[in-house]
Scaffold this motif. Structure first.
Motif: not given
Length: 545
Positions: A500-504, A527-533
């Motif tokens: 969870l913490h690595e991705f979100v 998501y971390n680095f890219i925001g919402e998909i």
């Protein structure tokens, strides 16, 4: 009774000697041994046999919290000292205000005679003391000039990228050339601390885990290697403090970079360290080997920024600090009880709990886990099926969001620039009215200060907006960081705190919609680095009719 005891105790003469690190550069003339020799000879020549030597070795004259000096003051205030003798005024101190306070006010009030041998100062002979205040100022100037030179040396060293801190951070050793090298014994511990933080553990819990694993604390390790006992606790060799964990998690040296000028002292008289703003710090990349990669570092800093409290039972909800209300933006509050099962745990809007007008946005923890896992599985499948298309989609989303943000910033900037120009004209008219006598000086000052304050705030805001309007960020770097994390995992079947913490970065929970007879609730995963998909959002459906 106390006065009677003072009278029957024979008072002694205080011989005070001091040497700072800077004074050592002047050779033996100021050495402790040389000062003691001068003072004891003076005592002998003047028939003084009952004396006590007070010594401060390695203390600056601008610091009056020296242990030997404080011991002497305590004896003076107890009425045990009749006279203070120093080699010269600079040995007593280099702050002319404090030196004058003691020698001209406090000592005479307590009946203590003061003598500076080489300067010819004797408080019993006021005629010889007229030049003493000037001598104290000169002594302070010397300390100020020395401080300025030392600061200049440190400034030049820091600007060249050399590390200013003398002690290497935990996880590193100082190499023969002065650069940091990795300490292979403690490197795994640093990596473990960062990993535990990524998994959602706070500094206090991390400290407890390290103690349970019986990992020696930095103080214990220092004692084992050097024999120093300052931070060593023999009865508790695995004692890790929460503060130590926080310092490690905030230490950017683990990225392989050196940041100088993190702190400063406001004056050579004030030894208190203050934090420097980030714009006054200097960071130099790749000065030594890194222990922590940039992605892990950034995840940890986000987790630290989203600090949250555990429940009263000492547990931390998996989504605490990550889940937010879609309507008011408040965090969702983790609700649980000792009598509840995991399936009954839930999250509700913090503002709703405080009766601040929002709805509950109630969602069960297990449902939230399921929805986030589904979203994550779809995103990871998207990446593995067509990575190029995924990158194009993310870039398109980022570009659209950035353009919208820039358009809004441009409109706001134009509005603020118009107001700044209006304020220029208003201030000019006010000045003309003041010159022509239409405005009193007090009214002109009050009005102009208000307008100038507003203009200053607008100019600061406008500068930030200009930077945003002209920014061209390289989002590809963030995408590659996200892809790097995806490639670490296969198909996840369970949502863990680490995953969870690595991705979100955050989860936005919408209010449930019951209009169709079913309870439908939407969540948005950022998501971390890219925001919402840009995938169809996840929904929770439950029949209510």
């Amino acid at each position: 009774m106390a006065a009677f005891i003072k009278n029957i105790v024979e008072k002694w003469v205080a011989l005070y000697v001091r040497l700072s690190r800077d004074d050592e550069n002047e050779g033996d003339s100021n050495s402790i041994a040389h000062q003691i020799e001068i003072l004891t000879r003076y005592a002998k020549d003047n028939g003084i046999t009952n004396y006590k030597i007070y010594k401060d070795d390695g203390y600056s004259g601008t610091n009056f919290k020296r242990p030997g000096f404080q011991e002497m003051l305590a004896d003076i205030e107890a009425g045990l000292v009749s006279m203070v003798i120093v080699k010269d005024m600079s040995r007593f101190g280099r702050n002319y205000l404090e030196v004058g306070l003691y020698t001209e006010i406090r000592f005479p009030e307590m009946g203590v005679r003061f003598v500076a041998v080489n300067d010819g100062v004797d408080s019993e002979n006021q005629m010889d003391n007229d030049f003493t205040p000037f001598r104290n100022i000169i002594n302070e100037w010397y300390a100020k000039d020395t401080s300025k030179k030392i600061r200049a040396v440190f400034r030049n060293k820091g600007m060249s990228g050399q590390r200013l801190a003398t002690r290497p951070p935990y996880g590193y050793l100082k190499g023969a050339d002065g650069h940091l090298v990795i300490d292979e014994e403690t490197r795994p511990v640093v990596e473990l601390i960062f990993q535990l933080c990524v998994e959602g553990n706070g500094p206090g819990k991390i400290a407890r885990i390290l103690k349970e694993k019986k990992i020696p604390s930095p103080g214990t390790l220092e004692f084992q290697r050097t024999g120093r006992t300052k931070y060593y606790y023999p009865d508790d060799p695995y004692r890790w403090s929460q503060g130590t964990i926080v310092k490690i998690l905030e230490q950017d040296a683990y990225l392989g970079q050196t940041t100088n000028f993190k702190t400063y002292r406001p004056s050579f008289k004030n030894k208190r360290k203050l934090l420097n703003p980030s714009e006054k710090q200097m960071t130099f990349e790749n000065t030594h080997p890194a222990i922590i990669d940039r992605e892990t570092w950034e995840m940890v800093q986000k987790a630290r920024a989203q600090r949250r409290r555990p429940t009263k039972m000492g547990e931390m909800g998996m989504f605490s600090g990550l889940a937010y209300c879609a309507d008011c933006g408040a965090r969702l509050y983790h609700c649980r009880s000792t009598s509840w099962t995991h399936e009954q745990e839930c999250y509700t809007c913090a503002n709703y709990r405080k009766r601040k007008g929002c709805s509950a946005h109630y969602i069960r923890a297990v449902v939230l886990e399921q929805l986030v896992l589904q979203n994550l599985q779809r995103v990871m499948a998207y990446v593995k099926d067509d990575e190029d298309e995924f990158v194009r989609q993310v870039m398109k989303n980022k570009l659209t969001a950035q353009m919208a943000e820039q358009v809004q910033a441009k409109r706001q900037l134009e509005k603020q620039e118009r107001r700044i120009n209006e304020l220029d004209a208003i201030i000019q008219r006010l000045y003309e009215d003041h010159v022509m006598g239409k405005l009193t000086a007090a009214r002109f000052t009050r009005l102009s200060e208000g307008y100038e304050r507003e203009q200053s705030e607008l100019e600061t805001s406008a500068e930030s907006l200009r930077a945003l309007v002209h920014s061209t960020e390289a989002e590809e770097i963030n995408i590659q960081s996200f892809l790097k994390i995806v490639k670490k995992y296969t198909e996840p079947t369970e949502l863990t705190p680490l995953l969870l913490h690595e991705f979100v970065e955050k989860i936005v929970v919408h209010a449930p919609d019951k209009s169709s007879g079913h309870r439908i609730q939407q969540i948005d995963v950022h998501y971390n680095f890219i925001g919402e998909i840009d995938l169809s959002p996840e929904y929770s459906r439950k029949t209510t009719a």
